[in-house]
Scaffold this motif. Structure first.
Motif, PDB file in Angstrom:
ATOM      1  N   VAL A  34       0.488  -1.078   0.173  1.00  0.00           N
ATOM      2  CA  VAL A  34       0.082  -0.470  -0.034  1.00  0.00           C
ATOM      3  C   VAL A  34       1.061   1.308   0.008  1.00  0.00           C
ATOM      4  CG1 VAL A  34      -2.263   1.450   1.441  1.00  0.00           C
ATOM      5  CG2 VAL A  34      -2.109  -0.815   0.956  1.00  0.00           C
ATOM      6  N   TYR A  35       2.034   1.842   0.784  1.00  0.00           N
ATOM      7  CA  TYR A  35       2.813   2.627   0.873  1.00  0.00           C
ATOM      8  C   TYR A  35       3.508   2.659  -0.876  1.00  0.00           C
ATOM      9  CZ  TYR A  35       2.260   1.346   5.566  1.00  0.00           C
ATOM     10  OH  TYR A  35       1.481   1.178   7.093  1.00  0.00           O
ATOM     11  N   LEU A  36       3.810   1.508  -0.954  1.00  0.00           N
ATOM     12  CA  LEU A  36       5.075   1.215  -2.542  1.00  0.00           C
ATOM     13  C   LEU A  36       3.546   2.106  -2.734  1.00  0.00           C
ATOM     14  CD1 LEU A  36       7.197   1.047  -3.917  1.00  0.00           C
ATOM     15  CD2 LEU A  36       6.337  -1.152  -4.051  1.00  0.00           C
ATOM     16  N   GLY A  37       3.005   1.671  -3.217  1.00  0.00           N
ATOM     17  CA  GLY A  37       1.401   2.208  -3.594  1.00  0.00           C
ATOM     18  C   GLY A  37       2.169   3.888  -4.280  1.00  0.00           C
ATOM     19  N   PHE A  38       1.624   4.104  -2.909  1.00  0.00           N
ATOM     20  CA  PHE A  38       1.081   6.290  -3.220  1.00  0.00           C
ATOM     21  C   PHE A  38       2.475   6.424  -3.950  1.00  0.00           C
ATOM     22  CE2 PHE A  38      -2.562   4.852   0.006  1.00  0.00           C
ATOM     23  CZ  PHE A  38      -3.445   6.201  -0.294  1.00  0.00           C
ATOM     24  N   GLY A  39       3.279   5.958  -2.840  1.00  0.00           N
ATOM     25  CA  GLY A  39       4.968   6.224  -3.077  1.00  0.00           C
ATOM     26  C   GLY A  39       5.019   7.020  -4.686  1.00  0.00           C
ATOM     27  N   LEU A  40       4.365   5.161  -5.275  1.00  0.00           N
ATOM     28  CA  LEU A  40       4.414   5.308  -6.865  1.00  0.00           C
ATOM     29  C   LEU A  40       3.207   6.931  -7.675  1.00  0.00           C
ATOM     30  CD1 LEU A  40       4.630   1.425  -7.431  1.00  0.00           C
ATOM     31  CD2 LEU A  40       7.505   3.282  -7.768  1.00  0.00           C
ATOM     32  N   LEU A  41       2.064   6.336  -6.711  1.00  0.00           N
ATOM     33  CA  LEU A  41       1.957   7.340  -7.856  1.00  0.00           C
ATOM     34  C   LEU A  41       1.787   8.477  -7.455  1.00  0.00           C
ATOM     35  CD1 LEU A  41      -0.925   8.173  -8.343  1.00  0.00           C
ATOM     36  CD2 LEU A  41      -2.471   7.836  -6.298  1.00  0.00           C
ATOM     37  N   LEU A  42       2.230   9.226  -6.310  1.00  0.00           N
ATOM     38  CA  LEU A  42       2.811  10.247  -6.373  1.00  0.00           C
ATOM     39  C   LEU A  42       4.331  10.473  -6.241  1.00  0.00           C
ATOM     40  CD1 LEU A  42       2.070  10.731  -1.850  1.00  0.00           C
ATOM     41  CD2 LEU A  42       0.504  11.708  -4.750  1.00  0.00           C
ATOM     42  N   LEU A 325       7.113   4.637   0.898  1.00  0.00           N
ATOM     43  CA  LEU A 325       6.680   5.943   0.327  1.00  0.00           C
ATOM     44  C   LEU A 325       7.970   6.616   0.078  1.00  0.00           C
ATOM     45  CD1 LEU A 325       4.611   7.518   0.318  1.00  0.00           C
ATOM     46  CD2 LEU A 325       5.111   9.158   2.055  1.00  0.00           C
ATOM     47  N   LEU A 326       9.033   6.609   0.423  1.00  0.00           N
ATOM     48  CA  LEU A 326      10.108   7.321  -0.261  1.00  0.00           C
ATOM     49  C   LEU A 326      10.711   6.466  -1.108  1.00  0.00           C
ATOM     50  CD1 LEU A 326      12.455   9.280   2.433  1.00  0.00           C
ATOM     51  CD2 LEU A 326      10.682   9.949   1.368  1.00  0.00           C
ATOM     52  N   GLY A 328       8.519   4.544  -3.031  1.00  0.00           N
ATOM     53  CA  GLY A 328       8.038   4.693  -4.206  1.00  0.00           C
ATOM     54  C   GLY A 328       8.108   5.948  -5.230  1.00  0.00           C
ATOM     55  N   GLY A 329       8.621   7.150  -4.085  1.00  0.00           N
ATOM     56  CA  GLY A 329       9.282   8.745  -4.476  1.00  0.00           C
ATOM     57  C   GLY A 329      10.779   8.355  -5.510  1.00  0.00           C
ATOM     58  N   MET A 330      11.157   7.389  -5.343  1.00  0.00           N
ATOM     59  CA  MET A 330      12.499   7.450  -5.840  1.00  0.00           C
ATOM     60  C   MET A 330      12.508   6.280  -6.856  1.00  0.00           C
ATOM     61  SD  MET A 330      15.230   6.705  -2.776  1.00  0.00           S
ATOM     62  CE  MET A 330      14.588   5.412  -1.903  1.00  0.00           C
ATOM     63  N   ILE A 331      11.748   6.347  -7.791  1.00  0.00           N
ATOM     64  CA  ILE A 331      11.344   4.940  -8.383  1.00  0.00           C
ATOM     65  C   ILE A 331      10.503   5.902  -9.949  1.00  0.00           C
ATOM     66  CG2 ILE A 331      10.659   2.820  -9.315  1.00  0.00           C
ATOM     67  CD1 ILE A 331      11.583   1.630  -7.031  1.00  0.00           C
ATOM     68  N   SER A 332      11.337   5.816 -10.854  1.00  0.00           N
ATOM     69  CA  SER A 332      10.271   6.096 -11.950  1.00  0.00           C
ATOM     70  C   SER A 332       9.672   4.950 -12.530  1.00  0.00           C
ATOM     71  CB  SER A 332      10.988   7.351 -12.480  1.00  0.00           C
ATOM     72  OG  SER A 332      10.283   6.613 -14.037  1.00  0.00           O
ATOM     73  N   LEU A 333       9.057   4.489 -13.376  1.00  0.00           N
ATOM     74  CA  LEU A 333       8.149   2.669 -13.824  1.00  0.00           C
ATOM     75  C   LEU A 333       9.492   2.968 -15.267  1.00  0.00           C
ATOM     76  CD1 LEU A 333       5.513   1.266 -12.031  1.00  0.00           C
ATOM     77  CD2 LEU A 333       7.598   1.010 -11.611  1.00  0.00           C
ATOM     78  N   ARG A 334       9.049   4.489 -15.405  1.00  0.00           N
ATOM     79  CA  ARG A 334       9.437   4.752 -16.851  1.00  0.00           C
ATOM     80  C   ARG A 334      10.825   4.517 -17.685  1.00  0.00           C
ATOM     81  NH1 ARG A 334       7.017   9.276 -15.647  1.00  0.00           N
ATOM     82  NH2 ARG A 334       4.532   9.075 -16.033  1.00  0.00           N
ATOM     83  N   ASN A 335      11.458   4.178 -16.242  1.00  0.00           N
ATOM     84  CA  ASN A 335      12.848   4.378 -16.484  1.00  0.00           C
ATOM     85  C   ASN A 335      13.481   2.378 -15.961  1.00  0.00           C
ATOM     86  OD1 ASN A 335      13.257   6.115 -17.303  1.00  0.00           O
ATOM     87  ND2 ASN A 335      13.805   7.579 -14.740  1.00  0.00           N
ATOM     88  N   MET A 336      12.321   1.486 -15.682  1.00  0.00           N
ATOM     89  CA  MET A 336      12.809  -0.032 -15.366  1.00  0.00           C
ATOM     90  C   MET A 336      13.656  -0.253 -16.879  1.00  0.00           C
ATOM     91  SD  MET A 336      10.797  -2.325 -14.083  1.00  0.00           S
ATOM     92  CE  MET A 336      11.864  -3.917 -13.543  1.00  0.00           C
ATOM     93  N   ASP A 337      14.522  -0.861 -16.776  1.00  0.00           N
ATOM     94  CA  ASP A 337      15.355  -2.088 -17.879  1.00  0.00           C
ATOM     95  C   ASP A 337      15.244  -2.957 -17.574  1.00  0.00           C
ATOM     96  OD1 ASP A 337      18.111  -2.168 -16.263  1.00  0.00           O
ATOM     97  OD2 ASP A 337      18.726   0.122 -16.767  1.00  0.00           O
ATOM     98  N   LEU A 338      16.296  -3.987 -18.697  1.00  0.00           N
ATOM     99  CA  LEU A 338      16.642  -5.265 -17.903  1.00  0.00           C
ATOM    100  C   LEU A 338      17.465  -6.139 -17.243  1.00  0.00           C
ATOM    101  CD1 LEU A 338      15.856  -6.734 -21.854  1.00  0.00           C
ATOM    102  CD2 LEU A 338      14.158  -6.361 -19.970  1.00  0.00           C
TER     103      LEU A 338
END
Length: 433
Positions: A34-42, A325-326, A328-338
């Motif tokens: 849940v916390y990770l989801g909020f971090g990714l959303l924000l 929560l932090l 999630g705020g450090m990650i951008s799923l757009r930049n995930m690589d193999l």
């Protein structure tokens, strides 16, 4: 985000978590998800309101994760079944040292041969990702003092020890990369100082500190006139003193704090005259102990370990909320690589299970216990701490950015994959939990 925004965000999440405790416990996901989801959303993935750069904030993250780990290790140590007997502690000892070493070696080999990282960077990445987490793995850890479930005990005890046993590999990787002190003599200094001395001294400091604190507290409670003790402050003080002493003598403070908590609980139960069960473990309920029967109030004196545990668990939940929560705020799923994805797949499905089965070979553990242990190797706050520690030591910025990218995505995937599987597996495959 300014301070007011942080208060509002964390406060809302705390209220929601507290009010929805039953709902989350019955749902297929964990609170960390849940916390990770909020971090990714924000965070930069969606709204980009919470954008936390670990490269720029490594000093703050190092301190926050360090505090969270210390509190979690103390809470885990208090709940360990006692006394210390090799037949009970043999599996987690194997996991925390032998399986840990094997995991580091496998991750380092994968990083070197597949991802093309330098060998020193591979060992460093292995030290970062190998330890299981005492903060995020609460759903598969010992639930309370006296919980004798073998799987929960094994996972909790392993997490308590391997946050200290991973440090030598972090030091070795940094030394091989030319980062830190005495890098030219790492081949002998590493084993003598960082492995033998630092580990042994940490266990001694922790055990002595915990035992002395228990005896002093017990003595103050039974002498006339009786003394009131602020158990929460005593517990926090013990953490700080043991960790500080260990750091001064170049011993692993995480390991010392865990064993301090184990010694504190064990010594208090022995002093209380707690009976033993059929397996030779001390019963956690000391209200009918010999000391209680001889006291004027016919009640056992309260213990530091029991009374401080609830407070520590509240701090642990707050740490989990803030740090995930932090994350999630450090990650951008757009930049995930193999690279990050393949490392996660290799770690979860090959390195961790293989190291567990090899480490427990010849032990009395069942196949089911080994299989469950091999799967539930949750990565989390401990890995973030080691990563931030390496950055603060002066790791090359380009290499640090790549290791950060891999490590954070692996931790995120661990929270999701292990989070979705923990309840079905614990309910159906390990119903005794």
């Amino acid at each position: 985000m300014n301070t007011n925004h942080w208060f509002l965000l964390v406060g809302c999440l705390m209220l929601a978590r507290g009010l929805a405790a039953t709902t989350i416990s019955r749902s297929p996901f964990t609170s960390a998800m849940v916390y990770l989801g909020f971090g990714l959303l924000l965070g930069p993935t969606v709204l980009n309101i919470l954008d936390f750069d670990p490269m720029l904030q490594s000093d703050l993250l190092e301190v926050l994760t360090e505090i969270a780990i210390l509190i979690s290790l103390f809470s885990a140590g208090i709940k360990m079944p006692v006394p210390f007997k090799l037949r009970h502690w043999d599996p987690p000892l194997r996991l925390a040292w032998l399986s840990m070493t094997l995991t580091v070696a496998l991750v380092a080999a994968f990083a070197f041969f597949v991802l093309g990282l330098p060998l020193g960077a591979g060992i460093l990445l292995g030290g970062i990702l190998a330890p299981t987490d005492p903060v995020l793995a609460t759903d598969v850890q010992v639930r309370h003092a006296g919980d004798k479930d073998q799987l929960r005990f094994t996972l909790t005890c392993e997490a308590g020890m391997n946050d200290g046993s991973a440090f030598p590999f972090v030091f070795l990787g940094l030394a091989m990369l030319g980062v830190g002190e005495d890098t030219g003599a790492y081949h002998w200094r590493w084993f003598l100082v960082d492995v033998v001395w630092a580990s042994g001294a940490a266990i001694v400091v922790g055990y002595v500190g915990g035992a002395l604190t228990a005896r002093l507290g017990w003595r103050l409670r039974i002498i006339e006139p009786r003394h009131d003790i602020m158990d929460d402050l005593v517990g926090l003080g013990l953490i700080a003193v043991v960790y500080g002493v260990s750091s001064l003598i170049h011993a692993w403070g995480f390991l010392a704090v865990f064993f301090a908590a184990v010694a504190l609980r064990q010594t208090e139960l022995v002093l209380a005259g707690a009976p033993k069960d059929r397996q030779g473990m001390l019963e956690q309920d000391v209200t009918k102990s010999a000391v209680a029967r001889t006291s004027h109030t016919h009640e056992a004196p309260m213990t530091v370990s029991t009374e401080s545990l609830v407070f520590k668990e509240h701090l642990e939940r707050l740490s989990e909320l803030t740090l995930v929560l932090l994350l999630g705020g450090m990650i951008s799923l757009r930049n995930m690589d193999l690279d990050a994805l393949w490392m996660a797949v290799f770690l979860f499905f090959i390195a961790r299970p293989a190291s567990v089965f090899l480490g427990l070979a010849g032990s009395a553990t069942s196949f089911r216990l080994r299989a469950m242990t091999g799967w539930f190797g949750v990565r989390g706050i401990g890995s973030i701490y080691y990563l931030m520690y390496a950055i603060e030591q002066g790791l090359d910025p380009i290499l640090a950015e790549r290791l950060t990218h891999i490590a954070l995505f692996v931790i995120m995937l661990s929270i999701v994959v292990h989070g979705f599987s923990v309840k079905p597996l614990m309910d159906r495959v390990w119903p005794r939990g």
